[in-house]
Design a protein around this motif. Structure first.
Motif, PDB file in Angstrom:
ATOM      1  N   ASP A   2       0.835  -1.187   0.000  1.00 60.76           N
ATOM      2  CA  ASP A   2       0.000   0.000   0.000  1.00 60.76           C
ATOM      3  C   ASP A   2       0.877   1.247   0.000  1.00 60.76           C
ATOM      4  O   ASP A   2       1.845   1.351   0.764  1.00 60.76           O
ATOM      5  N   CYS A   3       0.526   2.194  -0.859  1.00 61.85           N
ATOM      6  CA  CYS A   3       1.278   3.447  -0.943  1.00 61.85           C
ATOM      7  C   CYS A   3       0.885   4.430   0.144  1.00 61.85           C
ATOM      8  O   CYS A   3       1.621   5.372   0.433  1.00 61.85           O
ATOM      9  N   VAL A   4      -0.279   4.219   0.732  1.00 63.76           N
ATOM     10  CA  VAL A   4      -0.750   5.076   1.811  1.00 63.76           C
ATOM     11  C   VAL A   4      -1.334   4.177   2.898  1.00 63.76           C
ATOM     12  O   VAL A   4      -2.218   3.360   2.624  1.00 63.76           O
ATOM     13  N   CYS A   6      -3.199   3.811   6.706  1.00 65.72           N
ATOM     14  CA  CYS A   6      -4.100   4.576   7.569  1.00 65.72           C
ATOM     15  C   CYS A   6      -4.593   3.692   8.707  1.00 65.72           C
ATOM     16  O   CYS A   6      -5.179   2.636   8.468  1.00 65.72           O
ATOM     17  N   ALA A  29      -0.540   5.327  -8.181  1.00 67.45           N
ATOM     18  CA  ALA A  29      -1.119   4.627  -7.041  1.00 67.45           C
ATOM     19  C   ALA A  29      -1.178   5.520  -5.807  1.00 67.45           C
ATOM     20  O   ALA A  29      -2.160   5.497  -5.050  1.00 67.45           O
ATOM     21  N   GLN A  33      -4.581   6.405  -3.877  1.00 65.90           N
ATOM     22  CA  GLN A  33      -4.785   5.970  -2.501  1.00 65.90           C
ATOM     23  C   GLN A  33      -4.915   7.143  -1.537  1.00 65.90           C
ATOM     24  O   GLN A  33      -5.655   7.063  -0.551  1.00 65.90           O
ATOM     25  N   ALA A  36      -8.480   8.075  -1.943  1.00 62.50           N
ATOM     26  CA  ALA A  36      -9.355   7.050  -1.371  1.00 62.50           C
ATOM     27  C   ALA A  36      -9.344   7.096   0.155  1.00 62.50           C
ATOM     28  O   ALA A  36     -10.403   6.978   0.804  1.00 62.50           O
ATOM     29  N   VAL A  37      -8.166   7.272   0.753  1.00 59.29           N
ATOM     30  CA  VAL A  37      -8.085   7.358   2.213  1.00 59.29           C
ATOM     31  C   VAL A  37      -8.815   8.600   2.707  1.00 59.29           C
ATOM     32  O   VAL A  37      -9.561   8.554   3.690  1.00 59.29           O
TER      33      VAL A  37
END
Length: 277
Positions: A2-4, A6, A29, A33, A36-37
């Motif tokens: 995952d690039c981010v 949370c 990506a 992300q 999206a987060v």
């Protein structure tokens, strides 16, 4: 990977950019992300504060070099442009305005403005580099805690670009119009200490992430209605209609400029200069 990342605990969201080997440079990506987060947190029950930081040696070093190389070669570099070149359709994001009614934001602006669209405070913890698009993401936060030796810069001009991730609208509100112009036109980098002096950052800390998490937990214990109202009321000091027009102008110029002969030449010149010892 995952690039981010949370994690939410006790009302505090700990959001980390997670491409440490690339200094958290922004690729497709990472943009997707981040958005999206942010969207997920818009609906997170019990959320009271957010900390935004980068894993590894930097907060975010800016746009990934693969995008610049594509620009130099006049190749598609944005996901929507790549999809169109392949004859594919790109679905619209579930939310397009992110608190700016009447205006569909492009992905770069979304990745920044989603943090302002959140009703709760967002604290950016900046260490290492926060350059170009990386700095603009930090500008989307309400508070910026920085290490003394951090390096911050509006580097778009080095690549024949202008800031197009809300930076032209947020920057002068923080540092004043003349300083904003100097930073944008010269691409000069500043240390964390200078960033605080000129208003680009809030405070210098030995450990920005630890301090940001401590601040977020303090805020999380406050009256959540009062905290949300305070952020909203303070943000009303910004002229919403002027900012909307500025966002639109950022987007429109970027669409005209990227891939133009002058911009491609700027990218090639910059890439060549980086090869020299």
């Amino acid at each position: 990977m995952d690039c981010v990342l949370c994690e939410v605990s006790d009302g505090v969201a700990d959001v980390r950019l997670n491409r440490p080997d690339q200094l958290n440079a922004l690729n497709d990506a990472m943009f997707a992300q981040l958005i999206a987060v942010g969207e997920r947190l818009l609906d997170e029950p019990g959320l009271r504060a957010v900390v935004l930081s980068g894993a590894g040696r930097a907060f975010c070093a800016g746009l990934d070099f693969t995008a610049f190389r594509a620009q130099a070669d006049a190749e598609p570099w944005r996901p929507e442009a790549v999809a169109q070149a392949d004859g594919q359709e790109t679905p619209a994001a579930p939310r397009d305005d992110f608190g700016v009614p009447g205006l569909v934001l492009p992905r770069g602006q979304k990745a920044v403005w989603v943090w302002q669209a959140l009703e709760v405070p967002v604290i950016a913890a900046v260490h290492g580099f926060a350059l170009g698009g990386g700095l603009q993401i930090a500008l989307g936060a309400d508070i910026r805690l920085v290490s003394a030796d951090a390096r911050l810069g509006v580097l778009e001009m080095d690549w024949g670009l202008t800031p197009d991730m809300c930076g032209t609208q947020i920057l002068p509100r923080l540092v004043g119009l003349d300083v904003a112009k100097e930073l944008a036109l010269t691409a000069r980098k500043v240390t964390g200490e200078e960033a605080v002096r000129i208003g680009l950052a809030t405070r210098v800390c030995p450990d920005p992430r630890a301090e940001a998490l401590a601040m977020a937990n303090t805020i999380a214990r406050r009256n959540s209605d009062a905290v949300r109202a305070a952020k909203s009321l303070l943000n009303r000091a910004w002229d919403a209609e002027a900012m909307k027009a500025g966002f639109r102008a950022e987007r429109d110029f970027m669409e005209r400029n990227v891939g133009s002969p002058l911009q491609r030449e700027a990218v090639r010149t910059r890439l060549e200069s980086m090869k020299r010892p």
